[in-house]
Design an enzyme around this catalytic site. Structure first.
Site, PDB file in Angstrom:
ATOM      1  CG  ASP A  24       0.615  -4.364   0.236  1.00 33.02           C
ATOM      2  OD1 ASP A  24       0.579  -3.397  -0.558  1.00 33.02           O
ATOM      3  OD2 ASP A  24       0.880  -4.226   1.445  1.00 33.02           O
ATOM      4  CG  ASN A  72      -6.124   1.163  -1.297  1.00 35.75           C
ATOM      5  OD1 ASN A  72      -6.230  -0.017  -1.578  1.00 35.75           O
ATOM      6  ND2 ASN A  72      -5.240   1.573  -0.401  1.00 35.75           N
TER       7      ASN A  72
END
Ligand code: FPP
Length: 250
Positions: A24, A72
């Site tokens: 991330d 996502n």
């Protein structure tokens, strides 16, 4: 102790069998440098190989990388998803030799629906070419969601019960595990998350039941082998009791 282990200062017995990583912070890395998110993802892609190679050299059995969640894929702007897909395709081709040189066995985990055929073709090609390798398993979670994975497993098991192939009494934990995308991988015992968020984000929910979690504030593009070593040393110090009473120390 091998040369790699002595550099790390840890014997193989205290290393995790399976490291799962939530990569991330590409966007924040880019923002902090006044660059586009795409540049952040490209730098994130460059950070992958040194980590994976180091894990292979340390003889860690499996690494799973969370490259893109199903959420996502559905919720990010089309141009960002398209740029990411282009990056994966390129990456899967450019790192193929490294997978082979390091004797890694590659697999994709996640749903195929909604993925560009060009990316699927490269995922399949890497899996096929490395199928006979005997070293570290590398799983790339792409269009992956753990709830979806469990749903798919339950559906397949349900179909087998409905057709009479399977008795409901035969459903136990190992049968469920064998219907997950990660079938036959060791259970992840270390979950690394970069960029400081302390959440699991629909990643390997079943599999990480007893994983140790290690979070760093470092953004993924800056995550290097030294950070990995720090995580491994921290893991080696953890006392894992899998629900048993803590061992008394006199
Ligand atoms: C999280 O950063 C990262 C992703 C959604 C994609 C992960 C992709 C890579 C690390 C690069 C490519 C990987 C491979 C295997 C080629 P973010 O955009 O969510 O960051 P932010 O939370 O700071 O916005």
């Amino acid at each position: 102790m091998s040369e790699r282990e002595s550099q790390l200062g840890l014997p193989a017995e205290v290393l995790p069998h399976h490291v799962a990583i939530v990569m991330d912070g590409n966007g924040r890395w880019a923002q902090a440098k006044g660059k586009s998110r795409t540049v952040g993802h490209a730098r994130g892609a460059e950070a992958v190989l040194p980590i994976v190679t180091e894990c292979a050299q340390l003889r860690i059995e499996a690494v799973t990388l969370y490259a893109l969640s199903t959420e996502n894929l559905l919720r990010r702007p089309d141009d960002e998803v398209a740029a990411l897909m282009g990056l994966y395709e390129q990456y899967l081709i450019s790192e193929r030799k490294q997978l082979l040189d390091n004797n890694m066995r590659f697999r994709h985990i996640g749903r195929r629906d909604g993925m560009p055929p060009t990316v699927l073709a490269e995922l399949d090609r890497n899996a096929e070419l490395t199928q006979q390798n005997t070293g570290m398993e590398l799983a790339l979670a792409l269009n992956y969601g753990s709830r979806q994975e469990i749903t798919d497993a339950v559906r397949t098991i349900g179909e087998k019960v409905a057709s009479g192939e399977l008795s409901p009494d035969a459903i136990d934990e190992s049968l469920i595990e064998n219907h997950l995308y990660t079938a036959h991988l060791p259970e992840p015992d270390l979950l690394i998350r970069t960029a400081g968020e302390k959440r699991v984000s629909n990643f390997l929910l079943w599999q990480i039941s007893y994983a140790e979690i290690w979070v760093t504030e470092t953004f993924w593009p800056d995550f290097d082998v030294e950070h990995l070593h720090t995580a491994l040393r921290d893991y080696a110090r953890r006392r894992r009791n899998f629900g048993a009473a803590p061992v008394a120390i006199d």
